[in-house]
Write a protein that holds these residues in place. Sequence first.
Motif, PDB file in Angstrom:
ATOM      1  N   THR A 109      34.097 -61.824  -2.703  1.00 13.33           N
ATOM      2  CA  THR A 109      33.215 -62.582  -1.561  1.00 13.33           C
ATOM      3  C   THR A 109      32.617 -63.667  -1.895  1.00 13.33           C
ATOM      4  O   THR A 109      32.911 -64.197  -3.196  1.00 13.33           O
ATOM      5  N   GLY A 110      32.062 -64.521  -1.255  1.00 13.40           N
ATOM      6  CA  GLY A 110      31.493 -65.789  -1.384  1.00 13.40           C
ATOM      7  C   GLY A 110      32.021 -66.997  -0.456  1.00 13.40           C
ATOM      8  O   GLY A 110      33.113 -66.774   0.123  1.00 13.40           O
ATOM      9  N   LEU A 127      29.570 -70.789  -3.710  1.00 15.42           N
ATOM     10  CA  LEU A 127      28.531 -70.063  -3.535  1.00 15.42           C
ATOM     11  C   LEU A 127      28.835 -68.473  -3.678  1.00 15.42           C
ATOM     12  O   LEU A 127      29.380 -68.137  -2.982  1.00 15.42           O
ATOM     13  N   ARG A 128      27.719 -67.983  -4.213  1.00 19.31           N
ATOM     14  CA  ARG A 128      28.148 -66.434  -4.607  1.00 19.31           C
ATOM     15  C   ARG A 128      26.611 -65.825  -4.494  1.00 19.31           C
ATOM     16  O   ARG A 128      25.718 -66.173  -4.709  1.00 19.31           O
ATOM     17  N   GLU A 129      26.715 -64.478  -4.069  1.00 17.91           N
ATOM     18  CA  GLU A 129      25.545 -63.584  -4.101  1.00 17.91           C
ATOM     19  C   GLU A 129      25.258 -63.016  -5.410  1.00 17.91           C
ATOM     20  O   GLU A 129      24.034 -62.852  -5.710  1.00 17.91           O
ATOM     21  N   GLU A 130      26.231 -62.946  -6.460  1.00 19.19           N
ATOM     22  CA  GLU A 130      25.970 -62.402  -7.456  1.00 19.19           C
ATOM     23  C   GLU A 130      26.190 -63.619  -8.544  1.00 19.19           C
ATOM     24  O   GLU A 130      27.365 -64.564  -8.269  1.00 19.19           O
ATOM     25  N   PRO A 131      25.669 -63.893  -9.868  1.00 23.16           N
ATOM     26  CA  PRO A 131      25.855 -64.923 -10.564  1.00 23.16           C
ATOM     27  C   PRO A 131      26.927 -64.818 -11.710  1.00 23.16           C
ATOM     28  O   PRO A 131      27.286 -65.822 -12.358  1.00 23.16           O
ATOM     29  N   ALA A 132      27.289 -63.561 -11.840  1.00 25.86           N
ATOM     30  CA  ALA A 132      28.395 -63.358 -13.036  1.00 25.86           C
ATOM     31  C   ALA A 132      29.624 -64.401 -13.105  1.00 25.86           C
ATOM     32  O   ALA A 132      30.001 -65.155 -13.902  1.00 25.86           O
ATOM     33  N   GLU A 133      30.315 -64.695 -12.033  1.00 22.28           N
ATOM     34  CA  GLU A 133      31.363 -65.350 -11.790  1.00 22.28           C
ATOM     35  C   GLU A 133      31.152 -66.752 -12.225  1.00 22.28           C
ATOM     36  O   GLU A 133      31.834 -67.522 -12.817  1.00 22.28           O
ATOM     37  N   LEU A 134      30.272 -67.478 -11.548  1.00 26.73           N
ATOM     38  CA  LEU A 134      29.746 -68.616 -11.642  1.00 26.73           C
ATOM     39  C   LEU A 134      29.048 -68.970 -13.142  1.00 26.73           C
ATOM     40  O   LEU A 134      29.391 -69.973 -13.876  1.00 26.73           O
ATOM     41  N   ASP A 135      28.573 -67.926 -13.874  1.00 29.65           N
ATOM     42  CA  ASP A 135      27.968 -67.991 -15.227  1.00 29.65           C
ATOM     43  C   ASP A 135      29.400 -68.240 -16.015  1.00 29.65           C
ATOM     44  O   ASP A 135      29.217 -69.074 -16.919  1.00 29.65           O
ATOM     45  N   GLY A 161      22.719 -73.926 -10.048  1.00 30.35           N
ATOM     46  CA  GLY A 161      21.274 -73.530  -9.400  1.00 30.35           C
ATOM     47  C   GLY A 161      21.338 -72.325  -8.587  1.00 30.35           C
ATOM     48  O   GLY A 161      22.338 -71.640  -8.437  1.00 30.35           O
ATOM     49  N   SER A 162      20.196 -71.689  -8.471  1.00 31.31           N
ATOM     50  CA  SER A 162      19.964 -70.494  -7.491  1.00 31.31           C
ATOM     51  C   SER A 162      18.849 -70.896  -6.546  1.00 31.31           C
ATOM     52  O   SER A 162      17.865 -71.576  -6.847  1.00 31.31           O
ATOM     53  N   THR A 163      19.160 -70.541  -5.333  1.00 31.60           N
ATOM     54  CA  THR A 163      18.049 -70.639  -4.103  1.00 31.60           C
ATOM     55  C   THR A 163      18.229 -69.746  -3.085  1.00 31.60           C
ATOM     56  O   THR A 163      19.296 -69.387  -2.393  1.00 31.60           O
ATOM     57  N   ASP A 164      16.994 -69.458  -2.846  1.00 27.24           N
ATOM     58  CA  ASP A 164      16.844 -68.305  -1.810  1.00 27.24           C
ATOM     59  C   ASP A 164      17.811 -67.139  -1.911  1.00 27.24           C
ATOM     60  O   ASP A 164      18.391 -66.615  -0.888  1.00 27.24           O
ATOM     61  N   GLY A 165      18.203 -66.392  -3.224  1.00 26.58           N
ATOM     62  CA  GLY A 165      19.077 -65.528  -3.355  1.00 26.58           C
ATOM     63  C   GLY A 165      20.452 -65.914  -3.507  1.00 26.58           C
ATOM     64  O   GLY A 165      21.143 -64.991  -3.586  1.00 26.58           O
TER      65      GLY A 165
END
Length: 313
Positions: A109-110, A127-135, A161-165
Amino acid sequence: MEPHDGSTSPGRVYQLIRPRMGTRNVLVPAGSRRGALAGISLITRSKAAALAAQWGLYYATAVLGTRFVPGERVNWEPPGGGARWDALTTCLGPFDDLALYERPQASRTGLAALLLREGRPVGFLKLREEPAELDREHRAMVALTDARPETFRVPRVLDRGSTDGWHWMLIEAMPPRPAAPARRIVLPRVLADIQRCLEPLLPRARDVPVHWRPMHGDLTPWNLRRCGRGLPWLIDWEDAAWAPPGADQVYYAVTSAAVLGRSSVAPSEPEHVEAARFWLDRMTARSGDDHDAPLTARLITELRSRINPPASR
């Protein structure tokens, strides 16, 4: 459409076209000739005839405008509502349009989008709901930029960054013209560059076998692209991880064979059977509803042929 400046505009809608080409997972701006050209460049074609068709669409759009682009016209609304989208765009900086890249695997997803200002790319958003891939990708791309690989180039990270979830990363966009697979490469040198750059930075869990090596994780003809002169671009580092020896080599070989109809690199060595099994487990776990399900089926066939090669006559 005015550039985004962080003002609240619930219900923001983008007019896009889904070109009838390939897996149709790219949507391009309907109101901007230059923006449509940048969007058409996101389509990743590998065979010579398909690349020629993409260039034909590109040049026809440059001359005739977006009315020439064949495909469904859609109104796309950003996920999460206007307020959430505006909170994100405030962090990203000004842009006035976008082209979308829909991930071909339903299980992943994303959102991915090429952000445009007056039709020119200002960055590629993930843009992702979870950060692991982007990390993982952020860590790999920053380290690779510092390490200066000799055989490929990597897009620069512009912001994270992270914004509003939401978790997001903005990276350098490739030049806005169709890119071709980097056919004339010395693959062992590319693989050595990947391992040299990744080994110092990849976290190694205790259960990772000691003989496993760093891998890019998605080394394919459509991720190693040549766009004009200079080094080819190697993109999509979300799956950088530890894997059996030869994992990148095996995956590049089977994707080349599946997409181009024949392998463009040397066959896998016998010691790469572990890597082939590693990929076979991943391929068989993919959903049959993915955009690229036919490709996955061809990859499974290629991998099985490397695990159990046909007996010689």
